[in-house]
Design a protein around this motif. Structure first.
Motif, short mmCIF file in Angstrom:
data_model
loop_
_atom_site.label_atom_id
_atom_site.label_comp_id
_atom_site.label_asym_id
_atom_site.label_seq_id
_atom_site.Cartn_x
_atom_site.Cartn_y
_atom_site.Cartn_z
N CYS A 69 -1.66 -8.88 106.67
CA CYS A 69 -0.63 -8.99 105.63
C CYS A 69 -0.62 -7.69 104.84
N VAL A 70 0.55 -7.09 104.69
CA VAL A 70 0.71 -5.88 103.87
C VAL A 70 1.45 -6.26 102.59
N VAL A 71 0.84 -5.93 101.46
CA VAL A 71 1.45 -6.20 100.16
C VAL A 71 2.17 -4.93 99.69
N ASP A 72 3.36 -5.11 99.16
CA ASP A 72 4.21 -3.96 98.82
C ASP A 72 4.69 -4.09 97.38
N PRO A 73 4.56 -3.03 96.57
CA PRO A 73 4.98 -3.11 95.17
C PRO A 73 6.49 -2.95 94.99
N GLU A 74 6.91 -3.12 93.77
CA GLU A 74 8.32 -2.93 93.43
C GLU A 74 8.78 -1.52 93.82
N ARG A 75 10.06 -1.44 94.17
CA ARG A 75 10.74 -0.17 94.43
C ARG A 75 10.20 0.56 95.65
N SER A 76 9.36 -0.10 96.43
CA SER A 76 8.95 0.47 97.71
C SER A 76 9.87 -0.07 98.80
N VAL A 77 10.14 0.74 99.80
CA VAL A 77 11.09 0.34 100.84
C VAL A 77 10.42 -0.32 102.04
N PHE A 78 9.11 -0.35 102.09
CA PHE A 78 8.44 -0.86 103.28
C PHE A 78 8.78 -2.31 103.57
N TYR A 79 8.81 -3.14 102.52
CA TYR A 79 9.09 -4.56 102.72
C TYR A 79 10.46 -4.75 103.36
N ASP A 80 11.45 -4.03 102.84
CA ASP A 80 12.80 -4.17 103.37
C ASP A 80 12.89 -3.66 104.81
N TYR A 81 12.21 -2.56 105.10
CA TYR A 81 12.21 -2.04 106.46
C TYR A 81 11.54 -3.01 107.43
N PHE A 82 10.46 -3.65 106.98
CA PHE A 82 9.76 -4.61 107.83
C PHE A 82 10.70 -5.72 108.30
N LYS A 139 -14.08 -2.17 87.29
CA LYS A 139 -12.69 -1.79 87.17
C LYS A 139 -12.20 -1.15 88.47
N TYR A 140 -11.03 -1.58 88.90
CA TYR A 140 -10.37 -0.97 90.05
C TYR A 140 -8.94 -0.61 89.66
N GLY A 141 -8.28 0.17 90.52
CA GLY A 141 -6.92 0.59 90.25
C GLY A 141 -5.89 -0.48 90.58
N ALA A 142 -4.62 -0.13 90.34
CA ALA A 142 -3.54 -1.11 90.50
C ALA A 142 -3.28 -1.47 91.95
N SER A 143 -3.54 -0.56 92.90
CA SER A 143 -3.34 -0.91 94.30
C SER A 143 -4.32 -2.01 94.70
N THR A 144 -5.52 -1.99 94.12
CA THR A 144 -6.47 -3.08 94.35
C THR A 144 -5.96 -4.37 93.74
N GLY A 145 -5.34 -4.27 92.57
CA GLY A 145 -4.74 -5.44 91.95
C GLY A 145 -3.66 -6.05 92.82
N THR A 146 -2.87 -5.20 93.49
CA THR A 146 -1.84 -5.66 94.41
C THR A 146 -2.47 -6.42 95.57
N ASP A 147 -3.52 -5.83 96.15
CA ASP A 147 -4.24 -6.48 97.25
C ASP A 147 -4.78 -7.85 96.82
N PHE A 148 -5.41 -7.87 95.65
CA PHE A 148 -6.04 -9.10 95.17
C PHE A 148 -5.00 -10.19 94.93
N TYR A 149 -3.88 -9.82 94.33
CA TYR A 149 -2.83 -10.79 94.05
C TYR A 149 -2.32 -11.42 95.35
N GLY A 150 -2.07 -10.59 96.36
CA GLY A 150 -1.62 -11.11 97.65
C GLY A 150 -2.67 -11.98 98.32
#
Length: 375
Positions: free
Chosen positions: A210-223, A280-291
């Motif tokens: 599973c790949v998690v994608d943040p706002e305003r990134s185009v990867f999700y739409d391309y997938f 403490k971790y960065g926001a990309s880790t937060g994205t991973d954790f949320y997904g």
């Protein structure tokens, strides 16, 4: 070109690798979901503090073995920060000048780290311009443009050779569910997801990616649409993942599922994770954790047992002035409270619910609305 210099450069990188140990696999208990075990591979413990250390090492070896990196040549990269930090480290090791072309809003801590390793920072106002500007700077200096966004998926041996995927599965061998049900990662270049997805298929594992994608990134739409021309003029606001264009290294065919994660959810996720593991971790880790928590709740709802592995990408100390700063969140219009409440409910009840999220937030989290605009 001096063949002896190239051989010595490769040996220096290999010796540095031999001095390094593998990164830790941290177990995170989910009391309300006892049949699901979550693991976080802590890539922040690399010498340069992020997952990108692996990529930078591979890119340097790839460039050296291809004859692109020579004695005295300037190394240029387009990067939002972490890749540039790691590449600056290896450039200094080889005695090569390094220039990072990056968005002007890159975190000051990352800029300071690049400069600590002897690199120079060249800023652009529009994140979409980093590619062209990096090429221009490389040509101007008669240097080598590393181009992580093209070469990330091919510079690493995805079949094994101690890559991140092989490392994960080796570390999971003695666990209750040794073959993960899911591996969850974000995508910046797409190199990590390509390596993991290919390795899973090559080894014949039932694991899904599973790949998690943040706002305003185009990867999700391309997938979903496979329109490689789609672009967005804004950055994702999650340094390290999400891109305004479809990168050459993003291999959609090895991905089983994508989840779009609102930025506020990423910021809530990294803060929530800190309370669970004390780091403490960065926001990309937060994205991973949320997904990962969303998937854990879905598994629980279906009565499934299994493991989920995700990544801690870099340390949160790089973002004390931004993602961990309440004033910064407020100034940029981010309200993380609804997502912190959502994660609290998920961890205490084992259910994934949009209760308490306004309609626009809930719609965003369901990942059905494209955010990119045609080029």
């Amino acid at each position: 070109m001096s063949r002896s210099w190239v051989q010595e450069a490769i040996q220096r990188i290999e010796r540095d690798f031999q001095r390094s140990s593998d990164t830790h696999l941290v177990s995170v208990e989910l009391p309300a979901m006892p049949q699901v075990q979550l693991y976080i591979k802590d890539e922040s413990t690399h010498p340069t503090g992020s997952l990108k250390h692996r990529l930078a090492r591979s890119l340097f070896l790839y460039g050296l073995c291809n004859g692109w990196i020579r004695e005295g040549i300037s190394i240029v990269e387009a990067s939002s920060g972490s890749t540039a930090v790691s590449e600056a480290y290896f450039a200094r090791m080889l005695g090569l000048p390094f220039i990072a072309v990056m968005p002007r809003n890159t975190s000051p801590a990352k800029v300071a780290q690049i400069e600590f390793y002897g690199g120079q920072c060249h800023f652009v106002d529009n994140p979409a311009h980093v590619y062209v500007e990096a090429e221009r700077v490389a040509q101007e200096r008669n240097g080598h443009y590393m181009d992580q966004f093209t070469y990330a998926e091919r510079a690493t041996d995805w079949r094994g050779n101690n890559n991140i995927a092989e490392s994960m599965f080796q570390q999971m061998r003695s666990e209750r569910h040794p073959v993960p049900r899911w591996i969850v990662v974000g995508a910046g270049t797409g190199g990590t997801s390509a390596t993991i997805g290919r390795y899973i298929r090559y080894q014949g594992h039932e694991t899904q990616l599973c790949v998690v994608d943040p706002e305003r990134s185009v990867f999700y739409d391309y997938f979903h649409d496979r329109d490689a021309t789609i672009t967005n003029h804004r950055s994702s606001d999650i340094e390290g993942i999400g891109r305004p264009r479809v990168e050459p290294s993003f291999v959609a065919g090895v991905i089983d599922r994508m989840i779009r994660v609102p930025n506020a959810a990423s910021y809530a996720g990294m803060r929530f994770l800190e309370r669970l593991v004390g780091r403490k971790y960065g926001a990309s880790t937060g994205t991973d954790f949320y997904g990962a928590i969303q998937l854990a709740c879905e598994m629980t709802a279906r009565g499934e047992a299994g493991s989920i592995v995700t990544l801690a990408c870099d340390p949160g100390e790089r973002y004390l002035d931004t993602y961990y700063n309440d004033a910064w969140l407020h100034a940029n219009g981010y309200d993380i409270a609804p997502y912190e409440a959502q994660l609290t409910r998920a961890l205490s009840k084992g259910r994934w619910s949009s209760e308490g999220l306004c309609e626009s937030f809930a719609h965003h989290a369901s990942a059905n609305t494209p955010v990119a605009v045609p080029a």
